[in-house]
Design an enzyme around this catalytic site. Structure first.
Site, short mmCIF file in Angstrom:
data_model
loop_
_atom_site.label_atom_id
_atom_site.label_comp_id
_atom_site.label_asym_id
_atom_site.label_seq_id
_atom_site.Cartn_x
_atom_site.Cartn_y
_atom_site.Cartn_z
N VAL A 251 -1.47 -11.03 -9.36
CA VAL A 251 -0.01 -11.10 -9.47
C VAL A 251 0.57 -11.96 -8.35
O VAL A 251 1.78 -11.97 -8.14
CB VAL A 251 0.60 -9.67 -9.44
N HIS B 43 -1.31 -9.29 -15.61
CA HIS B 43 -0.64 -8.16 -14.94
C HIS B 43 0.70 -8.54 -14.32
O HIS B 43 1.17 -7.86 -13.42
CB HIS B 43 -1.58 -7.57 -13.87
N CYS C 57 14.25 -4.75 -14.32
CA CYS C 57 14.89 -3.44 -14.29
C CYS C 57 13.90 -2.41 -14.82
O CYS C 57 13.28 -2.61 -15.86
CB CYS C 57 16.14 -3.48 -15.16
N1 APR Z 1 -15.18 -14.20 -4.09
C1 APR Z 1 -15.44 -13.60 -5.27
N2 APR Z 1 -15.35 -12.28 -5.45
C2 APR Z 1 -14.98 -11.53 -4.41
C3 APR Z 1 -14.69 -12.07 -3.13
C4 APR Z 1 -14.80 -13.48 -2.99
N3 APR Z 1 -14.56 -14.10 -1.84
N4 APR Z 1 -14.35 -11.05 -2.30
C5 APR Z 1 -14.41 -9.92 -3.01
N5 APR Z 1 -14.80 -10.19 -4.29
C6 APR Z 1 -14.97 -9.26 -5.42
C7 APR Z 1 -15.34 -7.85 -5.05
O1 APR Z 1 -16.76 -7.73 -4.93
C8 APR Z 1 -14.78 -7.06 -6.23
O2 APR Z 1 -15.73 -6.97 -7.27
O3 APR Z 1 -13.70 -9.14 -6.02
C9 APR Z 1 -13.60 -7.91 -6.70
C10 APR Z 1 -12.24 -7.32 -6.41
O4 APR Z 1 -12.10 -6.17 -7.18
P1 APR Z 1 -10.70 -5.40 -7.30
O5 APR Z 1 -10.10 -5.24 -5.97
O6 APR Z 1 -10.97 -4.23 -8.15
O7 APR Z 1 -9.77 -6.45 -8.05
P2 APR Z 1 -9.55 -6.66 -9.60
O8 APR Z 1 -10.81 -6.56 -10.36
O9 APR Z 1 -8.73 -7.89 -9.71
O10 APR Z 1 -8.63 -5.41 -9.93
C11 APR Z 1 -8.16 -5.30 -11.23
O11 APR Z 1 -6.78 -3.43 -10.78
O12 APR Z 1 -5.47 -2.47 -9.21
C12 APR Z 1 -5.48 -3.12 -10.42
O13 APR Z 1 -3.80 -4.38 -11.45
C13 APR Z 1 -4.68 -4.38 -10.36
O14 APR Z 1 -5.18 -6.57 -11.17
C14 APR Z 1 -5.72 -5.45 -10.49
C15 APR Z 1 -6.79 -4.74 -11.28
#
Ligand code: APR
Length: 248
Positions: A107, A123, A131
């Site tokens: 986002v 997302h 709103c």
């Molecule tokens: N390059 C690639 N991957 C990476 C890096 C990097 N430098 N650093 C971390 N990661 C990986 C982590 O290993 C993990 O698997 O990125 C992933 C991040 O995971 P999340 O924090 O769960 O993010 P995401 O999958 O986008 O979350 C999905 O959950 O909270 C909700 O709406 C929110 O869009 C979000 C959704």
């Protein structure tokens, strides 16, 4: 830059001949820009809260001020952050490949700021406000001490225009994403934990429709065992290496 030998020759061949590429990104893609992922523990002011406990409709109902302030803090963090080499490599890939559709769960708007075109934001985007009652997007509101501010049309509370846990994705956005996935011959899942639905189902839909699936992530995820190629590492290192190997 990573060691080129870690990229399989077969993948390079597939990339050179791919026609319709779909890239789906998550928070890991912005990690190297200094934007914390959702699974990372938070630091500073927000250390005692879990993102997964703030990004929900229930949290907003319980404490709208807290949730609004958390997003205000993240908005500032994101505004100060800059796109990283991973974002920039995806811009180059979009220019160099016949067709590349970029779908993101992020986002933060960093793909667009890097220069990616027609990004499908599953997302929403935290720089936009709507709103909480009538759903209308609101660009501005009169100066106020109220946190969150109120909707200039109906007086409801304003909230960020993002999709929270337990909320549905905008139908049209998901439709567009699925249509691109079904037509794609190559799918990348980059920097996502592959836990959150429906985004997590996209690579499986790609597999069902016969596309090759590549994952880029330093860690294993529920997708890893199913992907044709799992490239373990940082998006900001692997993506520029792919671009260099294929188009230099
Ligand atoms: N390059 C690639 N991957 C990476 C890096 C990097 N430098 N650093 C971390 N990661 C990986 C982590 O290993 C993990 O698997 O990125 C992933 C991040 O995971 P999340 O924090 O769960 O993010 P995401 O999958 O986008 O979350 C999905 O959950 O909270 C909700 O709406 C929110 O869009 C979000 C959704």
């Amino acid at each position: 830059m990573m060691n080129d030998e870690l990229i399989p020759a077969e993948l390079i061949q597939i990339l050179r001949t791919a026609r319709r590429v779909v890239v789906s990104t998550g928070a890991g893609t912005s990690a190297e820009s200094g934007v914390p992922t959702f699974r990372d523990a938070q630091t500073g002011l927000w250390a005692r809260y879990k993102p997964t406990e703030l990004a929900t409709p229930a949290a907003f109902r319980r404490n709208p001020r807290l949730v609004w302030e958390w997003y205000a803090w993240r908005r500032e963090l994101v505004t100060k952050a800059a796109p990283n080499p991973g974002h920039l490599a995806l811009v180059q890939m979009q220019a160099l490949m016949p067709e590349l559709t970029l779908i993101t769960q992020n986002v933060d708007g960093l793909h667009q700021r890097a220069g990616s075109q027609q990004v499908i934001e599953l997302h929403g985007n935290l720089t936009r406000t709507k709103c909480a009652d009538n759903g209308y997007l609101v660009d501005s509101w009169p100066p106020t001490e109220d946190v969150p501010p109120h909707c200039p049309h109906c007086g409801g509370l304003l909230r960020p225009n993002v999709v929270w846990f337990g909320e549905s994705l905008p139908e049209e956005t998901l439709f567009q994403a699925r249509a691109a996935v079904r037509q794609g011959d190559l799918f990348f899942s980059i920097g996502t934990s592959s836990f959150v639905q429906p985004a997590a189902s996209l690579p499986f839909e790609a597999l069902d429709s016969g596309a090759k699936v590549v994952e880029i992530n330093p860690d294993r995820t529920p997708l890893t065992a199913h992907a044709h190629f799992a490239l373990y590492g940082k998006a900001g290192e692997i993506l520029p290496t792919l671009v260099k190997l294929i188009w230099s």
